[in-house]
Design an enzyme around this catalytic site. Structure first.
Site, PDB file in Angstrom:
ATOM      1  N   ASP A  35      50.974   6.568   7.061  1.00  0.00           N
ATOM      2  CA  ASP A  35      52.021   6.973   6.125  1.00  0.00           C
ATOM      3  C   ASP A  35      51.732   8.401   5.672  1.00  0.00           C
ATOM      4  O   ASP A  35      50.589   8.738   5.375  1.00  0.00           O
ATOM      5  CB  ASP A  35      52.048   6.015   4.929  1.00  0.00           C
ATOM      6  CG  ASP A  35      53.298   6.162   4.089  1.00  0.00           C
ATOM      7  OD1 ASP A  35      53.508   7.257   3.529  1.00  0.00           O
ATOM      8  OD2 ASP A  35      54.057   5.193   3.980  1.00  0.00           O
ATOM      9  N   ASN A  92      59.639  -3.638   2.421  1.00  0.00           N
ATOM     10  CA  ASN A  92      60.646  -3.358   1.404  1.00  0.00           C
ATOM     11  C   ASN A  92      62.014  -3.507   2.056  1.00  0.00           C
ATOM     12  O   ASN A  92      62.230  -3.023   3.174  1.00  0.00           O
ATOM     13  CB  ASN A  92      60.491  -1.933   0.856  1.00  0.00           C
ATOM     14  CG  ASN A  92      59.173  -1.746   0.139  1.00  0.00           C
ATOM     15  OD1 ASN A  92      58.703  -2.638  -0.557  1.00  0.00           O
ATOM     16  ND2 ASN A  92      58.567  -0.586   0.312  1.00  0.00           N
ATOM     17  N   GLY A  98      62.803  -0.109  -2.902  1.00  0.00           N
ATOM     18  CA  GLY A  98      61.996   1.036  -2.500  1.00  0.00           C
ATOM     19  C   GLY A  98      62.082   1.402  -1.030  1.00  0.00           C
ATOM     20  O   GLY A  98      61.360   2.294  -0.584  1.00  0.00           O
ATOM     21  N   GLN A  99      62.950   0.747  -0.267  1.00  0.00           N
ATOM     22  CA  GLN A  99      63.077   1.118   1.142  1.00  0.00           C
ATOM     23  C   GLN A  99      63.779   2.474   1.220  1.00  0.00           C
ATOM     24  O   GLN A  99      64.864   2.649   0.668  1.00  0.00           O
ATOM     25  CB  GLN A  99      63.868   0.067   1.925  1.00  0.00           C
ATOM     26  CG  GLN A  99      63.908   0.348   3.420  1.00  0.00           C
ATOM     27  CD  GLN A  99      64.646  -0.727   4.220  1.00  0.00           C
ATOM     28  OE1 GLN A  99      65.261  -1.625   3.671  1.00  0.00           O
ATOM     29  NE2 GLN A  99      64.582  -0.608   5.528  1.00  0.00           N
ATOM     30  N   HIS A 105      60.086  -1.882   8.855  1.00  0.00           N
ATOM     31  CA  HIS A 105      58.695  -1.435   8.936  1.00  0.00           C
ATOM     32  C   HIS A 105      57.838  -2.187   7.935  1.00  0.00           C
ATOM     33  O   HIS A 105      58.287  -2.544   6.856  1.00  0.00           O
ATOM     34  CB  HIS A 105      58.566   0.071   8.730  1.00  0.00           C
ATOM     35  CG  HIS A 105      59.101   0.591   7.426  1.00  0.00           C
ATOM     36  ND1 HIS A 105      60.445   0.736   7.177  1.00  0.00           N
ATOM     37  CD2 HIS A 105      58.459   1.012   6.309  1.00  0.00           C
ATOM     38  CE1 HIS A 105      60.617   1.231   5.964  1.00  0.00           C
ATOM     39  NE2 HIS A 105      59.422   1.403   5.402  1.00  0.00           N
ATOM     40  N   HIS A 107      54.353  -2.010   5.726  1.00  0.00           N
ATOM     41  CA  HIS A 107      53.285  -1.176   5.180  1.00  0.00           C
ATOM     42  C   HIS A 107      52.020  -2.024   5.193  1.00  0.00           C
ATOM     43  O   HIS A 107      52.035  -3.152   4.676  1.00  0.00           O
ATOM     44  CB  HIS A 107      53.577  -0.787   3.726  1.00  0.00           C
ATOM     45  CG  HIS A 107      54.776   0.059   3.542  1.00  0.00           C
ATOM     46  ND1 HIS A 107      54.700   1.415   3.341  1.00  0.00           N
ATOM     47  CD2 HIS A 107      56.098  -0.257   3.500  1.00  0.00           C
ATOM     48  CE1 HIS A 107      55.921   1.901   3.191  1.00  0.00           C
ATOM     49  NE2 HIS A 107      56.784   0.910   3.280  1.00  0.00           N
TER      50      HIS A 107
END
Length: 119
Positions: A35, A92, A98-99, A105, A107
């Site tokens: 990230d 998310n 919070g996407q 995907h 995290h």
């Protein structure tokens, strides 16, 4: 069309090699990379190479690829040496959660204490 690369998708561009990323793992169906704004000492994203807007859409359309993402998330945790101390896998879904990139995907976060509830 679901599953097809989207011209305006950041993660589709990373999969295509048009945008650089620090790749840590790659399979036929997934890509894992660091990230750019890490929230923990170890923060890796695991994405399906096929475009789906979120984890639910991915699981509904291609459950085997959704399983590949989870399997790779576990392997990332092992590679990052956070599996023994604990790690979190977060999907998310939606802007309110919070996407910010609407390509499914996971995290993978670890390397520090992770409080519950998160947020």
């Amino acid at each position: 069309m679901a599953g097809e690369p989207q011209a305006d998708c950041l993660f589709c561009k990373i999969v295509a090699g048009d945008i650089p990323a620090t790749v840590v793992r790659e399979t036929a169906t997934t890509l894992a990379f660091r990230d750019v704004n890490p929230q923990a000492p170890s923060h890796v994203l695991v994405i399906p190479k096929a475009h789906y807007p979120d984890a639910a859409a991915l699981a509904a359309a291609e459950p085997a690829v959704a399983a590949d993402v989870l399997r790779e998330a576990g392997q990332v945790a092992a590679d990052e040496k956070v599996e023994d101390d604990g790690y979190r896998i977060v999907f998310n879904t939606g802007a309110g959660a919070g996407q910010t990139v609407f390509h499914a995907h996971a995290h993978v976060l670890g390397g520090r204490g992770l409080q519950w509830p998160p947020g």
